[in-house]
Design a protein around this motif. Structure first.
Motif, mmCIF file in Angstrom:
data_model
loop_
_atom_site.group_PDB
_atom_site.id
_atom_site.type_symbol
_atom_site.label_atom_id
_atom_site.label_comp_id
_atom_site.label_asym_id
_atom_site.label_seq_id
_atom_site.Cartn_x
_atom_site.Cartn_y
_atom_site.Cartn_z
ATOM 1 N N GLU A 48 11.541 6.833 33.541
ATOM 2 C CA GLU A 48 11.340 7.710 32.107
ATOM 3 C C GLU A 48 11.590 9.041 32.664
ATOM 4 O O GLU A 48 11.689 10.554 31.898
ATOM 5 C CB GLU A 48 9.604 7.784 32.244
ATOM 6 C CG GLU A 48 9.089 8.461 31.081
ATOM 7 C CD GLU A 48 7.413 8.307 31.230
ATOM 8 O OE1 GLU A 48 6.718 9.123 30.252
ATOM 9 O OE2 GLU A 48 7.091 7.465 31.725
ATOM 10 N N ALA A 49 10.849 10.083 33.943
ATOM 11 C CA ALA A 49 11.881 11.047 34.473
ATOM 12 C C ALA A 49 13.363 11.230 33.750
ATOM 13 O O ALA A 49 13.197 12.578 34.098
ATOM 14 C CB ALA A 49 10.950 11.571 35.988
ATOM 15 N N THR A 50 13.841 10.388 34.557
ATOM 16 C CA THR A 50 15.422 10.857 34.399
ATOM 17 C C THR A 50 15.742 11.214 33.450
ATOM 18 O O THR A 50 16.426 11.920 33.141
ATOM 19 C CB THR A 50 15.780 10.086 35.223
ATOM 20 O OG1 THR A 50 15.673 9.486 36.693
ATOM 21 C CG2 THR A 50 17.663 10.817 35.200
ATOM 22 N N ALA A 51 14.985 10.106 32.273
ATOM 23 C CA ALA A 51 15.206 9.912 30.775
ATOM 24 C C ALA A 51 14.848 11.451 29.838
ATOM 25 O O ALA A 51 15.462 11.823 29.076
ATOM 26 C CB ALA A 51 14.538 9.049 30.364
ATOM 27 N N TRP A 52 13.746 11.764 30.121
ATOM 28 C CA TRP A 52 13.635 13.755 30.454
ATOM 29 C C TRP A 52 14.335 14.754 30.345
ATOM 30 O O TRP A 52 14.336 15.485 29.834
ATOM 31 C CB TRP A 52 11.729 13.676 30.377
ATOM 32 C CG TRP A 52 10.607 13.398 29.868
ATOM 33 C CD1 TRP A 52 9.665 12.126 30.238
ATOM 34 C CD2 TRP A 52 10.495 13.143 28.573
ATOM 35 N NE1 TRP A 52 8.863 11.366 29.254
ATOM 36 C CE2 TRP A 52 8.911 12.709 28.639
ATOM 37 C CE3 TRP A 52 10.193 14.256 27.511
ATOM 38 C CZ2 TRP A 52 8.389 12.827 27.462
ATOM 39 C CZ3 TRP A 52 10.242 14.574 26.634
ATOM 40 C CH2 TRP A 52 8.840 13.702 26.143
ATOM 41 N N ASN A 53 14.379 14.397 31.408
ATOM 42 C CA ASN A 53 15.322 15.385 32.359
ATOM 43 C C ASN A 53 16.284 15.530 31.515
ATOM 44 O O ASN A 53 17.451 16.827 30.701
ATOM 45 C CB ASN A 53 15.435 15.115 33.909
ATOM 46 C CG ASN A 53 16.834 16.593 34.554
ATOM 47 O OD1 ASN A 53 15.656 17.565 34.247
ATOM 48 N ND2 ASN A 53 17.837 16.236 34.759
ATOM 49 N N GLY A 83 7.545 11.620 43.740
ATOM 50 C CA GLY A 83 7.776 11.653 45.303
ATOM 51 C C GLY A 83 9.891 11.812 45.128
ATOM 52 O O GLY A 83 10.017 12.359 46.614
ATOM 53 N N ASP A 84 10.601 11.906 44.606
ATOM 54 C CA ASP A 84 12.180 12.643 44.116
ATOM 55 C C ASP A 84 11.816 13.862 44.835
ATOM 56 O O ASP A 84 12.003 14.551 43.585
ATOM 57 C CB ASP A 84 12.287 12.269 43.403
ATOM 58 C CG ASP A 84 14.154 11.992 43.243
ATOM 59 O OD1 ASP A 84 14.876 12.734 43.604
ATOM 60 O OD2 ASP A 84 14.713 11.142 42.707
ATOM 61 N N GLU A 85 12.141 14.571 45.728
ATOM 62 C CA GLU A 85 12.184 16.391 45.511
ATOM 63 C C GLU A 85 13.898 17.101 45.383
ATOM 64 O O GLU A 85 13.640 17.445 44.478
ATOM 65 C CB GLU A 85 11.873 16.570 47.554
ATOM 66 C CG GLU A 85 10.459 16.101 47.955
ATOM 67 C CD GLU A 85 9.600 17.540 47.233
ATOM 68 O OE1 GLU A 85 10.095 18.088 46.910
ATOM 69 O OE2 GLU A 85 8.220 16.336 46.886
ATOM 70 N N HIS A 86 14.966 15.728 45.414
ATOM 71 C CA HIS A 86 15.884 16.352 44.682
ATOM 72 C C HIS A 86 15.855 16.389 43.366
ATOM 73 O O HIS A 86 16.411 17.020 43.417
ATOM 74 C CB HIS A 86 16.957 15.024 45.223
ATOM 75 C CG HIS A 86 18.580 15.607 44.584
ATOM 76 N ND1 HIS A 86 18.941 16.515 44.997
ATOM 77 C CD2 HIS A 86 19.158 15.230 43.701
ATOM 78 C CE1 HIS A 86 20.785 17.000 44.734
ATOM 79 N NE2 HIS A 86 20.505 15.788 43.221
ATOM 80 N N ARG A 87 16.183 15.426 42.199
ATOM 81 C CA ARG A 87 15.574 15.719 41.624
ATOM 82 C C ARG A 87 14.876 16.588 40.467
ATOM 83 O O ARG A 87 14.660 16.968 39.738
ATOM 84 C CB ARG A 87 15.124 14.201 40.281
ATOM 85 C CG ARG A 87 16.718 13.594 40.839
ATOM 86 C CD ARG A 87 16.576 12.002 39.697
ATOM 87 N NE ARG A 87 18.365 11.452 40.039
ATOM 88 C CZ ARG A 87 18.411 10.601 40.438
ATOM 89 N NH1 ARG A 87 17.408 9.735 41.239
ATOM 90 N NH2 ARG A 87 19.815 9.608 40.763
ATOM 91 N N LEU A 88 13.155 16.558 41.627
ATOM 92 C CA LEU A 88 12.315 17.370 41.244
ATOM 93 C C LEU A 88 13.346 18.501 40.584
ATOM 94 O O LEU A 88 12.840 19.816 39.921
ATOM 95 C CB LEU A 88 11.041 17.400 42.655
ATOM 96 C CG LEU A 88 10.006 18.272 41.969
ATOM 97 C CD1 LEU A 88 9.582 18.016 40.362
ATOM 98 C CD2 LEU A 88 8.747 17.946 42.969
ATOM 99 N N GLY A 93 15.487 23.649 38.336
ATOM 100 C CA GLY A 93 16.180 24.159 37.889
ATOM 101 C C GLY A 93 16.467 24.436 37.049
ATOM 102 O O GLY A 93 17.582 25.649 36.221
ATOM 103 N N ASN A 94 16.595 23.078 35.940
ATOM 104 C CA ASN A 94 17.072 23.149 34.457
ATOM 105 C C ASN A 94 15.770 23.736 33.623
ATOM 106 O O ASN A 94 16.277 25.175 32.779
ATOM 107 C CB ASN A 94 16.649 21.623 33.869
ATOM 108 C CG ASN A 94 18.322 21.103 34.244
ATOM 109 O OD1 ASN A 94 18.850 20.975 34.892
ATOM 110 N ND2 ASN A 94 18.166 19.583 34.533
ATOM 111 N N LEU A 95 14.756 24.686 34.287
ATOM 112 C CA LEU A 95 13.523 25.161 33.490
ATOM 113 C C LEU A 95 13.859 26.233 33.873
ATOM 114 O O LEU A 95 14.397 26.876 33.099
ATOM 115 C CB LEU A 95 12.503 24.713 34.351
ATOM 116 C CG LEU A 95 10.915 23.792 33.063
ATOM 117 C CD1 LEU A 95 10.210 23.834 33.969
ATOM 118 C CD2 LEU A 95 11.340 24.036 32.385
#
Length: 102
Positions: A48-53, A83-88, A93-95
């Protein structure tokens, strides 16, 4: 882990202008919106988080900045929760990229 099967369009050959960037962006927005809605039903918070990104990126492509910002904020929340620090870091960065836009 849950399997997710998606259909995609073939990537156009270089020089093929049959589909505009806007058309492809609209298709991407629709696809990522569907994914965003499906992943919670599957109990897949990371998906879900990936889809939001991904949705945020597609919205940004067509200059729907406020909606893109909201999508990236939801992605940040989701990646923080999983807890996915990389994708966080990527979502943050996108923000930042949106904030720096003139």
């Amino acid at each position: 882990m849950t399997d997710c099967y998606c259909t995609t369009r073939s990537v156009p050959e270089p020089g093929d202008v049959s589909g505009s960037v806007t058309d492809l962006s609209v298709e991407a927005i629709e696809a990522h919106s569907r994914a965003r809605d499906i992943f919670p039903q599957l109990g897949d918070a990371h998906g879900e988080a990936t889809a939001w990104n991904n949705l945020g990126n597609a919205l940004h492509q067509v200059q729907r900045e406020q909606e893109a910002r909201e999508a990236f904020e939801r992605a940040v929340q989701g990646f923080r929760a999983t807890g996915d620090e990389h994708r966080l870091t990527v979502a943050r960065g996108n923000l930042t990229r949106l904030r720096q836009r003139p």
